[in-house]
Design a protein around this motif. Structure first.
Motif, PDB file in Angstrom:
ATOM      1  N   HIS A 229      28.412  40.967  33.883  1.00  0.00           N
ATOM      2  CA  HIS A 229      27.883  42.145  34.569  1.00  0.00           C
ATOM      3  C   HIS A 229      28.928  43.247  34.608  1.00  0.00           C
ATOM      4  O   HIS A 229      30.136  42.997  34.459  1.00  0.00           O
ATOM      5  N   GLU A 230      28.455  44.462  34.810  1.00  0.00           N
ATOM      6  CA  GLU A 230      29.332  45.616  34.966  1.00  0.00           C
ATOM      7  C   GLU A 230      29.618  45.841  36.448  1.00  0.00           C
ATOM      8  O   GLU A 230      28.846  45.433  37.322  1.00  0.00           O
ATOM      9  N   LYS A 231      30.704  46.521  36.730  1.00  0.00           N
ATOM     10  CA  LYS A 231      31.072  46.845  38.108  1.00  0.00           C
ATOM     11  C   LYS A 231      29.972  47.670  38.756  1.00  0.00           C
ATOM     12  O   LYS A 231      29.479  48.639  38.174  1.00  0.00           O
ATOM     13  N   GLY A 232      29.552  47.284  39.954  1.00  0.00           N
ATOM     14  CA  GLY A 232      28.557  48.027  40.696  1.00  0.00           C
ATOM     15  C   GLY A 232      27.126  47.788  40.266  1.00  0.00           C
ATOM     16  O   GLY A 232      26.212  48.461  40.761  1.00  0.00           O
ATOM     17  N   SER A 233      26.905  46.826  39.377  1.00  0.00           N
ATOM     18  CA  SER A 233      25.546  46.602  38.877  1.00  0.00           C
ATOM     19  C   SER A 233      24.639  45.947  39.909  1.00  0.00           C
ATOM     20  O   SER A 233      23.425  46.011  39.806  1.00  0.00           O
TER      21      SER A 233
ATOM     22  N   THR B 262      24.847  44.256  44.362  1.00  0.00           N
ATOM     23  CA  THR B 262      25.666  44.046  45.556  1.00  0.00           C
ATOM     24  C   THR B 262      26.623  42.880  45.349  1.00  0.00           C
ATOM     25  O   THR B 262      26.211  41.776  45.001  1.00  0.00           O
TER      26      THR B 262
ATOM     27  N   SER C 130      24.159  36.460  35.370  1.00  0.00           N
ATOM     28  CA  SER C 130      25.508  37.029  35.399  1.00  0.00           C
ATOM     29  C   SER C 130      26.527  36.058  34.821  1.00  0.00           C
ATOM     30  O   SER C 130      27.439  36.451  34.088  1.00  0.00           O
TER      31      SER C 130
ATOM     32  N   GLY D  10      23.595  45.594  34.066  1.00  0.00           N
ATOM     33  CA  GLY D  10      24.115  46.933  34.338  1.00  0.00           C
ATOM     34  C   GLY D  10      24.784  47.592  33.164  1.00  0.00           C
ATOM     35  O   GLY D  10      25.272  48.722  33.268  1.00  0.00           O
TER      36      GLY D  10
ATOM     37  N   ALA E  17      29.082  43.016  43.090  1.00  0.00           N
ATOM     38  CA  ALA E  17      29.713  43.156  41.762  1.00  0.00           C
ATOM     39  C   ALA E  17      30.835  44.175  41.862  1.00  0.00           C
ATOM     40  O   ALA E  17      30.709  45.332  41.444  1.00  0.00           O
ATOM     41  N   THR E  18      31.957  43.762  42.435  1.00  0.00           N
ATOM     42  CA  THR E  18      33.076  44.676  42.685  1.00  0.00           C
ATOM     43  C   THR E  18      33.941  44.914  41.462  1.00  0.00           C
ATOM     44  O   THR E  18      34.749  45.837  41.446  1.00  0.00           O
ATOM     45  N   ASP E  19      33.771  44.071  40.439  1.00  0.00           N
ATOM     46  CA  ASP E  19      34.536  44.227  39.207  1.00  0.00           C
ATOM     47  C   ASP E  19      33.661  43.862  38.025  1.00  0.00           C
ATOM     48  O   ASP E  19      32.674  43.137  38.154  1.00  0.00           O
ATOM     49  N   LYS E  20      34.058  44.337  36.868  1.00  0.00           N
ATOM     50  CA  LYS E  20      33.393  43.928  35.628  1.00  0.00           C
ATOM     51  C   LYS E  20      33.723  42.465  35.350  1.00  0.00           C
ATOM     52  O   LYS E  20      34.849  42.019  35.565  1.00  0.00           O
TER      53      LYS E  20
END
Length: 437
Positions: free
Chosen positions: A198-202, A204, A193, A251, A206-209
Motif C-alpha cells: 500500500h501507499e502512505k495514506g491509502s 487509516t 495490503s 492507493g 497506513a502511515t508509511d509506504k
C-alpha cells in the motif's frame, strides 16, 4: 549444530542479539561490521547470518552481496531502520531471506530466527525411503527447472511447504528471495495490503509506504500457503496478478511489473470446492498447472523410523541431552500409531519424548504427556508405581517449563509441543495456577 553469525557495529545490540540467540538454544558468533563478518566466515560454517544495514567499512547490503557470491543460499536476516522500506526491498532482491524493521520486540526476533532455522533445515532435509515420496522428489526436481506454477496438496503436517522450498532450492531462482505467505493466518481486511502493498495514506493506519509480499519476492518465488483460505474477493485480484504479471498497491497510481514464480499449497480438495462454487474455478486451473500430491505419513511406513531418528538427534542437540535413539518397544509403538497429524504430530511427540527421557533410549513411557492414544493404551503395561513416577516427571517438566517462561502458557505449550488447553488441564489436575498471559 552450526552457530549463527551476528554482524552489527553497536556493541549493545550485538550483546542483546547474542543473548536472544542463546536463549533459543543456538550458539552465536559476533562481528563488528561486514568485513569482520567475512573474516569470521572464512574459518567457520554458519547456520544463518543476522546483519544490520548501516555499518562502517562495509554496510549490510554490500555484505549481503558478498555473502551471496561466496556461500550461495546461506540464510540471511537483515535488520533495517524504521521507514527505510526501499532498503528492505533492495535486500530482498539481493537474496536476503527475510528482514526485520527497527524497533522490534525480541518475540518477533525469536519468531524470525526460529522460522528461518526450521525452514532451512527443511531445505536440507527431505528424509524418505518411501517409493511414492522418492518418485515425488524426482518429479519435483524436473518441475523445479522451469517457472511453472505448482499446486501442492495433501493433509496438514505432510510437508507441503518443505516440498515448495525444495522446488525453489532446485530452481534457477534459488539465490533470489523465497517469500512464504500463510493465507490462513492473515486477517481478511489485511490480506490485500500484505500481498500487494500500500501507499502512505491509502487507508487509516497506513502511515508509511509498504511493499507487498509479491514485490518482496520479485525475481524469486512466492509461496501462497493454504490458498484455500483466501477470500473469494481477493481471489479475483490474485487471478489478475497471475495473468498480467503486475500488481496494484492499495492507493497506488501505477501498476508494478513483477517477475515472481508462484507456488501454492492446500489441505483442501480445491477441485470439489471449485465445482461447488466455494473457490474460483478459473483460479484453481491457473494454480494447478502442475499439481503435486504429498501422501500422508500413514501411507509412508518406511519414513517413520527414518524421521524418528532424525528428530531424536535434532531435539537431543537442541535440548543438550544425550538421547541416542529408541527402544524396540518405542519404535514399535510409533510404527503402529495412525499419525493423523502426520509429520508434525510425530515431531511433537518426539520433542516431548526427548524432554521426558532420563536415559539414552526413549521408551514408550516417554510419550505420555498428552492423553494416551489407542495405540498407547494397548502398548503400555506399566504398574501403578511406574505410572506415578511418569506423572511426577511430567508434572515437574511442565512446572519447570512454566517457570522458565514466567508462566506464559502459550510459550510453554510451544516448547513442550502440546496445545495450551493441555497445559491448563494439567495445571487444574495438579491444583496449580499461573496467571493467564
Amino acid at each position: 549444530m552450526k552457530p549463527i553469525l551476528v554482524v552489527d557495529d553497536d556493541p549493545q545490540m550485538r550483546d542483546a542479539l547474542r543473548e536472544a540467540i542463546q536463549r533459543l538454544g543456538y550458539e552465536a558468533t559476533v562481528a563488528e561490521n561486514g568485513q569482520d563478518g567475512l573474516i569470521k566466515m572464512a574459518g567457520t560454517p554458519f547456520a544463518m547470518i543476522i546483519t544490520d544495514m548501516k555499518m562502517p567499512r562495509m554496510d549490510g547490503l554490500q555484505f549481503l552481496k558478498e555473502v551471496r557470491r561466496r556461500v550461495g543460499n546461506l540464510p540471511v536476516l537483515v535488520i533495517t531502520g524504521y521507514g527505510t522500506v526501499e532498503n528492505a526491498v533492495e535486500t530482498m532482491k539481493e537474496g536476503a531471506t527475510d528482514y526485520l524493521m527497527k524497533p522490534f520486540s525480541f518475540d518477533k526476533l525469536n519468531a524470525k530466527i526460529s522460522s528461518i532455522m526450521e525452514s532451512t533445515a527443511a531445505d536440507r532435509e527431505i528424509i524418505t525411503g518411501n517409493p511414492k515420496m522418492v518418485r515425488l522428489l524426482q518429479i519435483t526436481r524436473d518441475v523445479a527447472a522451469g517457472d511453472t506454477t505448482v499446486l501442492i496438496y495433501g493433509e496438514s503436517g505432510t510437508g507441503k511447504e518443505l516440498i515448495a522450498r525444495y522446488i525453489h532450492g532446485q530452481s534457477l531462482r534459488k539465490l533470489k528471495p523465497f517469500v512464504a505467505v500463510n493465507c490462513a493466518a492473515i486477517p481478511e481486511h489485511l490480506m490485500e495490503s500484505e500481498l500487494f502493498g500500500h501507499e502512505k495514506g491509502s487507508f487509516t493506519g497506513a502511515t508509511d509506504k509498504k511493499p507487498g509480499k509479491f514485490e518482496l519476492a520479485n525475481d524469486g518465488t512466492i509461496l501462497l500457503d493454504e490458498i484455500g483460505e483466501m477470500p473469494m474477493g481477493l481471489q479475483a485480484k490474485l487471478l489478475r496478478v497471475l495473468q498480467e504479471r503486475e500488481i496494484d498497491r492499495i492507493g497506488g497510481k501505477h501498476t508494478i511489473p513483477i517477475n515472481t514464480r508462484v507456488l501454492a499449497t492446500t489441505n483442501r480438495d480445491l477441485r470439489k470446492e471449485a465445482a461447488a462454487g466455494t473457490f474460483r474455478e478459473d483460479l484453481y486451473y491457473r494454480l494447478s498447472v502442475f499439481p503435486l500430491h504429498v501422501p500422508p505419513l500413514r501411507e509412508r511406513p518406511e519414513d517413520i523410523s527414518l524421521l524418528s531418528e532424525y528428530f531424536v538427534k535434532k531435539f537431543s542437540a537442541l535440548l543438550n541431552k544425550e538421547v541416542k535413539g529408541l527402544t524396540e518397544d518405542a519404535l514399535s509403538f510409533l510404527l503402529r500409531n495412525e499419525w493423523r497429524g502426520n509429520i508434525r504430530e510425530l515431531e511433537n511427540a518426539l520433542h516431548r519424548a526427548v524432554l521426558l527421557s532420563r536415559g539414552q533410549l526413549i521408551d514408550i513411557s516417554d510419550f505420555m504427556l498428552d492423553e494416551p492414544t489407542p495405540a498407547q493404551k494397548t502398548s503400555l503395561h506399566a504398574d501403578d508405581n511406574s505410572k506415578r513416577g511418569i506423572k511426577e516427571m511430567e508434572r515437574d517438566l511442565i512446572m519447570k517449563t512454566l517457570r522458565d517462561v514466567n508462566g506464559n502458557k502459550t510459550k510453554a505449550a510451544k516448547i513442550l509441543g502440546v496445545n495450551v488447553r493441555t497445559i491448563r488441564n494439567k495445571l487444574s489436575e495438579y491444583g496449580k495456577n499461573f496467571p493467564d498471559e
